[in-house]
Scaffold this motif. Structure first.
Motif, PDB file in Angstrom:
ATOM      1  N   LYS A  37      -9.746  -0.002 -10.894  1.00 31.11           N
ATOM      2  CA  LYS A  37     -10.873   0.551 -10.136  1.00 31.11           C
ATOM      3  C   LYS A  37     -11.150  -0.224  -8.856  1.00 31.11           C
ATOM      4  O   LYS A  37     -11.597   0.348  -7.861  1.00 31.11           O
ATOM      5  N   PHE A  38     -10.882  -1.537  -8.867  1.00 30.59           N
ATOM      6  CA  PHE A  38     -11.151  -2.339  -7.671  1.00 30.59           C
ATOM      7  C   PHE A  38     -10.194  -1.978  -6.534  1.00 30.59           C
ATOM      8  O   PHE A  38     -10.588  -1.935  -5.374  1.00 30.59           O
ATOM      9  N   LEU A  39      -8.948  -1.711  -6.897  1.00 30.72           N
ATOM     10  CA  LEU A  39      -7.985  -1.311  -5.867  1.00 30.72           C
ATOM     11  C   LEU A  39      -8.378   0.027  -5.252  1.00 30.72           C
ATOM     12  O   LEU A  39      -8.394   0.186  -4.017  1.00 30.72           O
ATOM     13  N   TRP A  40      -8.686   1.015  -6.102  1.00 28.65           N
ATOM     14  CA  TRP A  40      -9.050   2.335  -5.571  1.00 28.65           C
ATOM     15  C   TRP A  40     -10.339   2.259  -4.755  1.00 28.65           C
ATOM     16  O   TRP A  40     -10.472   2.946  -3.735  1.00 28.65           O
ATOM     17  N   ALA A  41     -11.276   1.405  -5.191  1.00 20.79           N
ATOM     18  CA  ALA A  41     -12.524   1.251  -4.429  1.00 20.79           C
ATOM     19  C   ALA A  41     -12.245   0.633  -3.063  1.00 20.79           C
ATOM     20  O   ALA A  41     -12.860   1.014  -2.053  1.00 20.79           O
ATOM     21  N   SER A  42     -11.298  -0.311  -3.001  1.00 15.40           N
ATOM     22  CA  SER A  42     -10.914  -0.922  -1.718  1.00 15.40           C
ATOM     23  C   SER A  42     -10.297   0.119  -0.802  1.00 15.40           C
ATOM     24  O   SER A  42     -10.589   0.171   0.401  1.00 15.40           O
ATOM     25  N   LEU A  43      -9.438   0.938  -1.378  1.00 13.40           N
ATOM     26  CA  LEU A  43      -8.796   1.989  -0.580  1.00 13.40           C
ATOM     27  C   LEU A  43      -9.827   2.996  -0.086  1.00 13.40           C
ATOM     28  O   LEU A  43      -9.798   3.424   1.081  1.00 13.40           O
ATOM     29  N   LEU A  44     -10.769   3.363  -0.954  1.00 14.34           N
ATOM     30  CA  LEU A  44     -11.814   4.310  -0.569  1.00 14.34           C
ATOM     31  C   LEU A  44     -12.682   3.734   0.542  1.00 14.34           C
ATOM     32  O   LEU A  44     -13.072   4.445   1.482  1.00 14.34           O
ATOM     33  N   GLY A  45     -12.961   2.431   0.466  1.00 13.41           N
ATOM     34  CA  GLY A  45     -13.754   1.787   1.514  1.00 13.41           C
ATOM     35  C   GLY A  45     -13.053   1.820   2.854  1.00 13.41           C
ATOM     36  O   GLY A  45     -13.676   2.038   3.901  1.00 13.41           O
ATOM     37  N   GLY A  46     -11.721   1.617   2.854  1.00 12.25           N
ATOM     38  CA  GLY A  46     -10.955   1.712   4.096  1.00 12.25           C
ATOM     39  C   GLY A  46     -10.951   3.124   4.655  1.00 12.25           C
ATOM     40  O   GLY A  46     -11.031   3.325   5.880  1.00 12.25           O
ATOM     41  N   CYS A  47     -10.880   4.092   3.754  1.00  9.41           N
ATOM     42  CA  CYS A  47     -10.920   5.504   4.185  1.00  9.41           C
ATOM     43  C   CYS A  47     -12.261   5.834   4.827  1.00  9.41           C
ATOM     44  O   CYS A  47     -12.324   6.629   5.773  1.00  9.41           O
ATOM     45  N   LEU A  58      -5.163  -4.011   4.133  1.00  9.11           N
ATOM     46  CA  LEU A  58      -4.425  -2.979   4.882  1.00  9.11           C
ATOM     47  C   LEU A  58      -5.306  -1.765   5.178  1.00  9.11           C
ATOM     48  O   LEU A  58      -5.248  -1.194   6.268  1.00  9.11           O
ATOM     49  N   ALA A  59      -6.130  -1.371   4.200  1.00  5.66           N
ATOM     50  CA  ALA A  59      -6.968  -0.182   4.385  1.00  5.66           C
ATOM     51  C   ALA A  59      -8.021  -0.394   5.461  1.00  5.66           C
ATOM     52  O   ALA A  59      -8.304   0.504   6.261  1.00  5.66           O
ATOM     53  N   ARG A  60      -8.600  -1.592   5.507  1.00  5.05           N
ATOM     54  CA  ARG A  60      -9.590  -1.894   6.550  1.00  5.05           C
ATOM     55  C   ARG A  60      -8.971  -1.797   7.942  1.00  5.05           C
ATOM     56  O   ARG A  60      -9.650  -1.463   8.914  1.00  5.05           O
ATOM     57  N   ALA A  61      -7.672  -2.140   8.005  1.00  6.61           N
ATOM     58  CA  ALA A  61      -6.972  -2.100   9.295  1.00  6.61           C
ATOM     59  C   ALA A  61      -6.402  -0.722   9.591  1.00  6.61           C
ATOM     60  O   ALA A  61      -5.797  -0.512  10.653  1.00  6.61           O
ATOM     61  N   GLY A  62      -6.574   0.204   8.650  1.00 10.34           N
ATOM     62  CA  GLY A  62      -6.072   1.565   8.864  1.00 10.34           C
ATOM     63  C   GLY A  62      -4.581   1.707   8.636  1.00 10.34           C
ATOM     64  O   GLY A  62      -3.986   2.723   9.009  1.00 10.34           O
ATOM     65  N   ARG A  63      -3.958   0.723   8.002  1.00 12.14           N
ATOM     66  CA  ARG A  63      -2.506   0.778   7.759  1.00 12.14           C
ATOM     67  C   ARG A  63      -2.261   1.388   6.380  1.00 12.14           C
ATOM     68  O   ARG A  63      -1.824   0.749   5.429  1.00 12.14           O
ATOM     69  N   PHE A  64      -2.547   2.683   6.284  1.00 12.64           N
ATOM     70  CA  PHE A  64      -2.532   3.379   5.001  1.00 12.64           C
ATOM     71  C   PHE A  64      -1.123   3.633   4.471  1.00 12.64           C
ATOM     72  O   PHE A  64      -0.922   3.693   3.260  1.00 12.64           O
ATOM     73  N   VAL A  65      -0.144   3.788   5.353  1.00 12.78           N
ATOM     74  CA  VAL A  65       1.233   4.025   4.906  1.00 12.78           C
ATOM     75  C   VAL A  65       1.734   2.816   4.118  1.00 12.78           C
ATOM     76  O   VAL A  65       2.316   2.955   3.035  1.00 12.78           O
ATOM     77  N   GLU A  66       1.492   1.614   4.656  1.00 17.56           N
ATOM     78  CA  GLU A  66       1.896   0.388   3.960  1.00 17.56           C
ATOM     79  C   GLU A  66       1.125   0.222   2.655  1.00 17.56           C
ATOM     80  O   GLU A  66       1.681  -0.214   1.638  1.00 17.56           O
ATOM     81  N   ALA A  67      -0.156   0.572   2.693  1.00 16.77           N
ATOM     82  CA  ALA A  67      -0.980   0.451   1.490  1.00 16.77           C
ATOM     83  C   ALA A  67      -0.455   1.357   0.381  1.00 16.77           C
ATOM     84  O   ALA A  67      -0.310   0.934  -0.777  1.00 16.77           O
ATOM     85  N   GLU A  68      -0.130   2.594   0.732  1.00 10.30           N
ATOM     86  CA  GLU A  68       0.389   3.528  -0.272  1.00 10.30           C
ATOM     87  C   GLU A  68       1.740   3.075  -0.806  1.00 10.30           C
ATOM     88  O   GLU A  68       2.048   3.247  -1.991  1.00 10.30           O
ATOM     89  N   ASP A  69       2.559   2.498   0.066  1.00 13.49           N
ATOM     90  CA  ASP A  69       3.872   2.015  -0.360  1.00 13.49           C
ATOM     91  C   ASP A  69       3.723   0.912  -1.408  1.00 13.49           C
ATOM     92  O   ASP A  69       4.448   0.892  -2.410  1.00 13.49           O
ATOM     93  N   ILE A  70       2.776  -0.001  -1.200  1.00 12.23           N
ATOM     94  CA  ILE A  70       2.536  -1.078  -2.166  1.00 12.23           C
ATOM     95  C   ILE A  70       2.009  -0.508  -3.481  1.00 12.23           C
ATOM     96  O   ILE A  70       2.426  -0.930  -4.573  1.00 12.23           O
ATOM     97  N   ILE A  71       1.100   0.454  -3.390  1.00  9.36           N
ATOM     98  CA  ILE A  71       0.542   1.065  -4.609  1.00  9.36           C
ATOM     99  C   ILE A  71       1.643   1.719  -5.435  1.00  9.36           C
ATOM    100  O   ILE A  71       1.685   1.581  -6.670  1.00  9.36           O
ATOM    101  N   ASN A  72       2.563   2.417  -4.760  1.00  9.13           N
ATOM    102  CA  ASN A  72       3.642   3.119  -5.466  1.00  9.13           C
ATOM    103  C   ASN A  72       4.624   2.156  -6.135  1.00  9.13           C
ATOM    104  O   ASN A  72       5.310   2.536  -7.098  1.00  9.13           O
ATOM    105  N   LYS A  73       4.711   0.918  -5.622  1.00 11.57           N
ATOM    106  CA  LYS A  73       5.671  -0.059  -6.171  1.00 11.57           C
ATOM    107  C   LYS A  73       5.028  -1.061  -7.119  1.00 11.57           C
ATOM    108  O   LYS A  73       5.703  -1.958  -7.632  1.00 11.57           O
ATOM    109  N   MET A  74       3.738  -0.925  -7.371  1.00  8.88           N
ATOM    110  CA  MET A  74       3.037  -1.871  -8.252  1.00  8.88           C
ATOM    111  C   MET A  74       3.600  -1.835  -9.674  1.00  8.88           C
ATOM    112  O   MET A  74       3.906  -0.757 -10.192  1.00  8.88           O
TER     113      MET A  74
END
Length: 694
Positions: A491-501, A469-485
């Motif tokens: 660290k791998f998830l945050w690194a993936s998100l940082l890479g998309g940013c 999702l982050a690579r595609a720039g769909r950050f709202v959906e990404a944050e929604d999934i993170i909040n419901k985990m």
């Protein structure tokens, strides 16, 4: 068997007779006629011999059927005092067969028959029942029988202690151990090995020391091996050396099992030289010993010595087994040593390896990890029944080698084959969707993990979907999934998100991801570098300076980018701007000429991620001699025209190098493969297998 059939028919007829309306005299006549033949049979011991013959022929279920039929017949005709009970040997044979077949229900029937027939089992038969219940996984029944036993011997206690210890019920095992009136070596070993097996090495060593103080206890090879395993698990070299001294004193220094455990202890305690010394002293070195020693070298990061030791094994005349091959091939995969992997493959082919073995799966894995997906598929196709490891290796291999559609195709074939995917398989599937930019398909697969396949989402699955999702720039959906985990993001998830940013320039979310990473692993330079790159792209040089100062204050050093290439079995390593190579002048000269030609073809240096706030010309100069460009240039000048080039890098390749190598592949008409920390890039005729989406 003819008698058994007659017996069953007779019994069936008697049941039919009892079910009819008839006179009491005719019923009595039927009963008398029936019981005359039954008395003759049951008093003649034919029953015991028939059951014994069935036991000898492994027809234990039929034997138990006869036993149960006899019980029902006795009850029907009320001849309890006239029919002889089965002998001890019959019961013993039946229990043994139930144990061998792990037939718990049949074992219960035999046990029930002893009670119904009035048979009073001695300690020998009771111990057989205990052993059967324990090994069939019914500790409850075993404990119940143990409690009911009037007489218990050492074997009874040991069976229960070993049963509890093996399944990790160490408190129950220890309580019995403390209660038992006497102990032997088996008692101590069962308890010590139970602690080792279930990750309680300190308790194992404490009990081992207590055993040594016990007057009537002597160490044997199994107790010693368990104690050494406990020392290796902590690890404590000093304790291991104490045990080594004890081995020498009690004369166990000639036992191969002990030597193997001793060598393993030294290796796991960081003393590989001592481990090798022990190995060299072993008289009877079998393939298991060799395989273990090879594995120790690889575990210790001593790749070259591990491979050399494998070569020594092949010269020794001892034939490697599938575990040896699997270990060496996995090491080849980890170190991208495809040439050696091919040699191992050739040797396996010459001696005729089993295509359904671990080694075959390891071959698929090795070729996939080395970027040779064609050979991986060839080995896979030669397997009559590919296992899940092979399917997963191929799926992940296609995903990492820039063929995500092939990865998804093989996943669908896996499902059609009836093989159930596991959590690791779905990591490959989600990675394939990420590399192909298949957002909706990836989301569909993500939800199917739980809804369709009944698996639990892991942290790796969440990291993959956030990466997608982050690579595609769909950050709202990404944050929604993170909040419901259901679990805390790793660290791998945050690194993936940082890479998309970084790709989309999302500064606010990048700060949040970076702060989370700083808390999890404050010493990791990658987070600082990526955040600084994001600021540099935005022209926020004051923020870049703050990041660099934070690195200096915390003494975090940026991991240097390394690239290497193997030419004629020799590995050549390059750093950025490296001039230490013997052919440095030729490399830089050739790279300078290449730079001019690729500019003519349309290449424009990408200076967005150069951290220093310097002139554009200086930025371009900094980019020109990145390690992967130096390795590629060396590969071109060192090999004949048309030869494919394979370069490896310890970090993710930068955008500028990626663009430049695309142009280089077109100019020199070569296939250039670059394996970075993330995936394989196969450059050919001006394009990359990743589709510029990595």
């Amino acid at each position: 068997m003819r008698f058994f059939l007659n017996l069953k028919v007779s019994y069936s007829l008697s049941r039919l007779s009892f079910g009819r309306t008839s006179s009491s005299s005719s019923l009595k006549t039927q009963l008398n006629q029936q019981t005359i033949s039954q008395k003759t049979f049951f008093k003649s011991n034919n029953k015991d011999s028939l059951i014994s013959r069935l036991c000898e022929n492994k027809n234990f279920k039929e034997a138990i059927d006869i036993l149960c039929e006899q019980k029902r017949l006795r009850e029907a005709v009320q001849l309890l005092d006239q029919i002889e009970r089965p002998s001890v040997s019959v019961y013993s044979n039946l229990i043994q067969l139930c144990l061998q077949h792990r037939a718990l229900e049949e074992g219960k029937k035999v046990h029930a028959h002893t009670k119904a027939s009035g048979f009073v089992p001695g300690v020998f038969i009771c111990n057989r029942f205990l052993d059967m219940y324990v090994k069939c996984g019914s500790l409850w029944h075993a404990q119940k029988m143990f409690d009911e036993m009037g007489e218990k011997d050492l074997c009874s206690w040991n069976t229960m202690i070993s049963g509890y210890a093996k399944v990790g019920k160490l408190e129950q095992a220890r309580n019995l151990f403390n209660e038992m009136p006497e102990r032997d070596n088996f008692s101590w070993t069962a308890m010590i090995s139970g602690y080792v097996r279930h990750d309680q090495p300190k308790e194992a060593l404490e009990l081992y020391r207590r055993m040594l103080r016990h007057e009537n206890s002597k160490s044997n090879k199994f107790t010693i091996s368990s104690a050494l395993a406990a020392s290796a698990a902590i690890p404590t070299l000093s304790t291991g050396k104490e045990i080594h001294g004890h081995i020498m004193r009690i004369g166990l220094d000639s036992d191969e099992v002990v030597w193997s455990a001793l060598s393993d202890m030294y290796a796991k305690c960081g003393s590989i030289e001592e481990a090798r010394c022990i190995f060299d002293k072993m008289v009877d070195r079998d393939v298991v010993s060799w395989t273990a020693m090879i594995h120790r070298y690889f575990e210790d990061g001593r790749r070259e010595e591990g491979f050399a030791f494998f070569s020594e094994l092949m010269r020794s005349g001892i034939r490697p087994n599938e575990f040896t091959f699997a270990g060496v091939l996995n090491a080849c995969a980890d170190h991208a040593a495809e040439d050696l992997g091919k040699q191992v493959h050739g040797y396996m082919t010459r001696i005729g390896f089993d295509p359904i073995s671990f080694a075959a799966s390891a071959l698929v894995h090795m070729y996939s990890k080395c970027g040779n997906i064609e050979n991986a598929k060839r080995v896979f196709n030669g397997m009559p029944q590919p296992d899940l490891v092979s399917w997963t290796s191929l799926i992940v291999g296609y995903a990492q080698n820039g063929q995500p559609n092939e990865a998804l195709k093989f996943f669908e074939l896996l499902l059609k084959s009836g093989t159930q995917p596991d959590r690791i398989t779905f990591v490959g599937v989600l990675s394939a969707c990420t590399h192909a930019g298949l957002i909706d398909k990836g989301i569909e697969y993500f939800h199917s993990i739980k809804e369709k396949h009944g698996l639990t989402h892991t942290a790796d699955h969440y990291a993959c979907i956030i990466d997608l999702l982050a690579r595609a720039g769909r950050f709202v959906e990404a944050e929604d999934i993170i909040n419901k985990m259901p679990m805390k993001p790793d660290k791998f998830l945050w690194a993936s998100l940082l890479g998309g940013c970084r790709i989309h320039g999302n500064l606010e979310l990048a700060k949040r991801a970076a702060e989370a990473l700083f808390e999890i692993e404050p010493e990791n330079p990658a987070t600082y570098v990526t955040l600084a790159n994001i600021y540099a792209t935005a022209g926020m040089w004051s923020e870049v300076a703050k990041v660099r100062k934070a690195m200096d204050d915390k003494r975090v050093v940026k991991k240097p980018g390394l690239s290497w290439i193997e030419i004629q079995r020799k590995v050549h390593i390059f750093l950025v701007g490296d001039k230490s190579h013997p052919k440095s002048y030729e490399i830089h000269n050739f790279l300078g000429k290449l730079s001019k030609r690729i500019r003519e073809e349309g290449y424009v240096p990408d200076t967005n991620f150069v951290l220093h706030d310097v002139e554009e010309e200086q930025k371009e100069q900094n980019l020109s001699y990145h390690s992967e460009k130096l390795a590629v240039a060396f590969g071109i000048i060192s090999t004949p025209p048309g030869t494919p080039i394979k370069v490896f890098k310890n970090l993710r390749t930068c955008v500028d190098c990626h663009t430049a190598i695309k142009f280089i592949s077109k100019i020199v008409q070569r296939r250039i493969i670059v394996r970075d920390s993330n995936r394989f890039h196969s450059f050919e005729n001006g394009s990359c297998s990743c589709g510029d989406y990595w």
